[in-house]
Design an enzyme around this catalytic site. Structure first.
Site, PDB file in Angstrom:
ATOM      1  N   TYR A   1       4.740   1.063 -12.599  1.00 53.95           N
ATOM      2  CA  TYR A   1       5.448   2.357 -12.658  1.00 53.95           C
ATOM      3  C   TYR A   1       6.972   2.178 -12.713  1.00 53.95           C
ATOM      4  CZ  TYR A   1       7.121   6.841 -10.685  1.00 53.95           C
ATOM      5  OH  TYR A   1       7.796   8.006 -10.432  1.00 53.95           O
TER       6      TYR A   1
ATOM      7  N   LEU B   1      -1.448  -7.359 -14.353  1.00 54.95           N
ATOM      8  CA  LEU B   1      -2.122  -6.089 -14.678  1.00 54.95           C
ATOM      9  C   LEU B   1      -3.105  -5.665 -13.580  1.00 54.95           C
ATOM     10  CD1 LEU B   1      -2.673  -6.574 -18.547  1.00 54.95           C
ATOM     11  CD2 LEU B   1      -0.746  -5.502 -17.375  1.00 54.95           C
TER      12      LEU B   1
ATOM     13  N   PHE C   1       9.512  -6.872  -9.062  1.00 48.17           N
ATOM     14  CA  PHE C   1       8.740  -5.678  -8.672  1.00 48.17           C
ATOM     15  C   PHE C   1       7.311  -6.019  -8.259  1.00 48.17           C
ATOM     16  CE2 PHE C   1      11.767  -4.127 -11.882  1.00 48.17           C
ATOM     17  CZ  PHE C   1      12.297  -3.011 -11.258  1.00 48.17           C
TER      18      PHE C   1
ATOM     19  N   LYS D   1       1.014  -2.310  -3.209  1.00 49.81           N
ATOM     20  CA  LYS D   1       1.848  -1.302  -2.535  1.00 49.81           C
ATOM     21  C   LYS D   1       1.079  -0.196  -1.820  1.00 49.81           C
ATOM     22  CE  LYS D   1       2.184   1.847  -6.412  1.00 49.81           C
ATOM     23  NZ  LYS D   1       2.959   2.813  -7.151  1.00 49.81           N
TER      24      LYS D   1
ATOM     25  N   SER E   1      11.922  -1.335   0.436  1.00 49.48           N
ATOM     26  CA  SER E   1      11.498   0.046   0.675  1.00 49.48           C
ATOM     27  C   SER E   1      12.153   0.572   1.943  1.00 49.48           C
ATOM     28  CB  SER E   1       9.975   0.052   0.841  1.00 49.48           C
ATOM     29  OG  SER E   1       9.560   1.254   1.431  1.00 49.48           O
TER      30      SER E   1
ATOM     31  N   TYR F   1       1.777  -3.610   4.644  1.00 47.61           N
ATOM     32  CA  TYR F   1       2.609  -3.474   3.436  1.00 47.61           C
ATOM     33  C   TYR F   1       4.091  -3.477   3.818  1.00 47.61           C
ATOM     34  CZ  TYR F   1       5.326  -1.189  -0.173  1.00 47.61           C
ATOM     35  OH  TYR F   1       6.324  -0.889  -1.065  1.00 47.61           O
TER      36      TYR F   1
ATOM     37  N   LYS G   1       7.314  -6.351   3.204  1.00 52.73           N
ATOM     38  CA  LYS G   1       8.648  -6.122   2.620  1.00 52.73           C
ATOM     39  C   LYS G   1       9.730  -6.660   3.546  1.00 52.73           C
ATOM     40  CE  LYS G   1       7.556  -4.166  -1.206  1.00 52.73           C
ATOM     41  NZ  LYS G   1       7.858  -4.851  -2.462  1.00 52.73           N
TER      42      LYS G   1
ATOM     43  N   GLY H   1       0.664   6.941  11.212  1.00 55.10           N
ATOM     44  CA  GLY H   1       1.748   6.083  10.722  1.00 55.10           C
ATOM     45  C   GLY H   1       2.874   6.836  10.034  1.00 55.10           C
TER      46      GLY H   1
HETATM   47  P1  NAD Z   1       3.052  -0.682  -9.415  1.00 54.22           P
HETATM   48  O1  NAD Z   1       1.794  -1.065  -8.734  1.00 54.22           O
HETATM   49  O2  NAD Z   1       2.995   0.361 -10.463  1.00 54.22           O
HETATM   50  O3  NAD Z   1       3.763  -1.970 -10.037  1.00 54.22           O
HETATM   51  C1  NAD Z   1       3.598  -3.262  -9.488  1.00 54.22           C
HETATM   52  C2  NAD Z   1       3.192  -4.179 -10.640  1.00 54.22           C
HETATM   53  O4  NAD Z   1       3.043  -5.495 -10.132  1.00 54.22           O
HETATM   54  C3  NAD Z   1       1.850  -3.786 -11.274  1.00 54.22           C
HETATM   55  O5  NAD Z   1       2.014  -3.710 -12.675  1.00 54.22           O
HETATM   56  C4  NAD Z   1       0.898  -4.908 -10.878  1.00 54.22           C
HETATM   57  O6  NAD Z   1      -0.080  -5.140 -11.854  1.00 54.22           O
HETATM   58  C5  NAD Z   1       1.855  -6.064 -10.708  1.00 54.22           C
HETATM   59  N1  NAD Z   1       1.420  -7.110  -9.770  1.00 54.22           N
HETATM   60  C6  NAD Z   1       0.885  -6.950  -8.521  1.00 54.22           C
HETATM   61  N2  NAD Z   1       0.638  -8.149  -7.970  1.00 54.22           N
HETATM   62  C7  NAD Z   1       1.019  -9.096  -8.871  1.00 54.22           C
HETATM   63  C8  NAD Z   1       1.013 -10.501  -8.878  1.00 54.22           C
HETATM   64  N3  NAD Z   1       0.565 -11.196  -7.835  1.00 54.22           N
HETATM   65  N4  NAD Z   1       1.482 -11.148  -9.981  1.00 54.22           N
HETATM   66  C9  NAD Z   1       1.918 -10.450 -11.056  1.00 54.22           C
HETATM   67  N5  NAD Z   1       1.953  -9.104 -11.104  1.00 54.22           N
HETATM   68  C10 NAD Z   1       1.506  -8.434 -10.028  1.00 54.22           C
HETATM   69  O7  NAD Z   1       4.088  -0.278  -8.266  1.00 54.22           O
HETATM   70  P2  NAD Z   1       5.530   0.406  -8.384  1.00 54.22           P
HETATM   71  O8  NAD Z   1       5.440   1.748  -7.766  1.00 54.22           O
HETATM   72  O9  NAD Z   1       6.071   0.260  -9.746  1.00 54.22           O
HETATM   73  O10 NAD Z   1       6.326  -0.511  -7.361  1.00 54.22           O
HETATM   74  C11 NAD Z   1       7.108  -1.606  -7.784  1.00 54.22           C
HETATM   75  C12 NAD Z   1       7.682  -2.307  -6.568  1.00 54.22           C
HETATM   76  O11 NAD Z   1       8.459  -1.385  -5.814  1.00 54.22           O
HETATM   77  C13 NAD Z   1       6.621  -2.850  -5.605  1.00 54.22           C
HETATM   78  O12 NAD Z   1       7.069  -4.091  -5.087  1.00 54.22           O
HETATM   79  C14 NAD Z   1       6.576  -1.808  -4.519  1.00 54.22           C
HETATM   80  O13 NAD Z   1       6.172  -2.345  -3.292  1.00 54.22           O
HETATM   81  C15 NAD Z   1       8.032  -1.361  -4.471  1.00 54.22           C
HETATM   82  N6  NAD Z   1       8.194   0.005  -3.933  1.00 54.22           N
HETATM   83  C16 NAD Z   1       7.504   1.039  -4.494  1.00 54.22           C
HETATM   84  C17 NAD Z   1       7.633   2.314  -3.972  1.00 54.22           C
HETATM   85  C18 NAD Z   1       6.844   3.471  -4.545  1.00 54.22           C
HETATM   86  O14 NAD Z   1       6.686   4.469  -3.846  1.00 54.22           O
HETATM   87  N7  NAD Z   1       6.353   3.424  -5.760  1.00 54.22           N
HETATM   88  C19 NAD Z   1       8.491   2.535  -2.884  1.00 54.22           C
HETATM   89  C20 NAD Z   1       9.205   1.461  -2.350  1.00 54.22           C
HETATM   90  C21 NAD Z   1       9.051   0.188  -2.893  1.00 54.22           C
END
Ligand code: NAD
Ligand code: UDP
Length: 340
Positions: A13, A35, A82, A86, A126, A151, A155, A296
């Site tokens: 995302y 993916l 990224f 999550k 986060s 989770y 972080k 939580g």
């Molecule tokens: P998302 O799940 O859409 O994107 C994460 C991507 O990482 C996915 O495409 C997934 O396939 C890939 N992935 C997961 N494990 C992997 C691995 N071991 N090797 C390679 N690829 C891997 O999540 P997002 O919402 O785009 O979040 C991106 C980052 O931001 C994450 O680290 C998440 O923890 C952090 N974050 C997200 C939010 C939120 O609310 N969306 C808030 C704070 C922090």
């Protein structure tokens, strides 16, 4: 200046919106994603929007040999990290999967970066690392707290690893970006958030109710000490968030050490304010029921975004109304997300 950027988790995302922003700014982008929680269609759509493509490598950040081959093949200037799992609830059920993917995976990535002498890193952290905040708004010098789930702890652990790394090797230039609540979608309606199964997060849930996929929203508690009793959060448009990454990348190009920046708007909205803003933007009614609090959850949380404004020249530009319109456009045009 044009750079080659490795984006781990770039099909997801926030990663896909940031990949788009990087390509639009003229950078070369290599996406590494397994993916696990995304589809390649997101990157095809990115190409449709901007007419430029990222190089895609399907694979895992825990795969050291693959990382070494990527650093050997491309002349990478910086990594936007990224990739990770999550889902808060899932992390309680499967803590080892979270520590392995997020913490061990990050360690392998940092080892490969160091071996390749790539020391510029932007890490997705986060606001959850602040735990139960003692004061509002939350600035970066507020102490980190005790996240309530694996989770969040993963972080915080990665942040601490990065601090140790920087102390041991001064060439590291690291941006730790603490996101508040990312929402919204690109204004084209071509890319957006595509949660697996029933969404955990508020806005994807609301939009799936609005489109008729889910019956009604459960509002988790109306007895918090907030404006109307429901939880208050700082929702930030994903396109603003992507822009924050470009600004952070530029900042760490000239500054070593670990730098922490909050990425939020500085404005909190309650669950019921979010429901009514969505109803107004979409012109539909969102049925909801008040149910007990979710374990939580904290009452309220919003950012002090001044540090990012002063040091990065960044601030969120999109309004709550933009977030709602863009979410609704994405949801309506893609009721099944990326799988048509
Ligand atoms: P998302 O799940 O859409 O994107 C994460 C991507 O990482 C996915 O495409 C997934 O396939 C890939 N992935 C997961 N494990 C992997 C691995 N071991 N090797 C390679 N690829 C891997 O999540 P997002 O919402 O785009 O979040 C991106 C980052 O931001 C994450 O680290 C998440 O923890 C952090 N974050 C997200 C939010 C939120 O609310 N969306 C808030 C704070 C922090
Ligand atoms: N929330 C809710 N119903 C839902 C999902 C979330 O009432 O189905 C509330 C939640 O209690 C919190 C806010 O919406 O007050 C934001 O929750 P979300 O899970 O989106 O983000 P969080 O801040 O918890 O990471």
């Amino acid at each position: 200046m044009k750079h080659s950027i490795l984006v781990t988790g770039g099909a997801g995302y926030i990663g896909s919106h940031t990949t788009l922003a990087l390509l639009e700014a003229g950078h070369e982008v290599i996406v590494l994603d397994n993916l696990a929680n995304s589809s390649l269609e997101s990157l095809r759509r990115v190409e449709r929007i901007c007419g430029k493509a990222a190089t895609f490598v399907e694979g895992d950040i825990r795969d050291r040999a693959l990382l070494d081959s990527i650093f050997a093949r491309y002349s990478i200037d910086a990594v936007l990290h990224f990739a990770g799992l999550k889902a808060v609830g899932e992390s309680v059920q499967q803590p080892l999967a979270y520590y392995e993917n997020n913490v061990s995976g990050s360690v392998v990535l940092f080892q490969a970066m160091a071996a390749a002498s790539v020391f510029n890193l932007v890490f997705s952290s986060s606001a959850t690392v602040y735990g139960e905040p003692k004061q509002m708004p939350i600035s970066e010098d507020c102490p980190t707290g005790t996240p309530t789930n694996p989770y969040g702890r993963s972080k915080l652990m990665i942040e601490e690893i990065l601090r140790d790394l920087s102390l041991s090797e001064p060439r590291w230039s690291i941006a730790v970006l603490r996101y508040f609540n990312p929402v919204g979608a690109h204004s084209s309606g071509l890319i957006g958030e595509d949660p697996n199964g029933i969404p955990n997060n508020l806005l994807p849930y609301i939009s799936q109710v609005a489109v008729g996929k889910l019956q009604k929203l459960s509002v988790y508690g109306d007895d918090y000490p907030t404006v109307d009793g429901t939880g208050v959060r700082d929702y930030i448009h994903v396109v603003d968030l992507a822009d924050g990454h470009l600004k952070a990348l530029a900042a760490i190009a000239t500054e070593q050490g670990v730098h922490v920046w909050n990425l939020g708007t500085g404005q909190g909205y309650s669950v019921l304010q979010m429901v009514s803003a969505f109803e107004q933007a979409a012109g539909v009614t969102v049925p909801y029921a008040i149910v007990p609090r979710r374990g939580g959850d904290i009452a309220e949380c919003w950012a002090d975004p001044k540090k990012a404004a002063h040091e990065l020249g960044w601030q969120a530009k999109h309004s709550l109304d933009d977030m709602m319109h863009d979410t609704w456009r994405w949801q309506q045009s893609n009721p099944n997300g990326f799988s048509q």
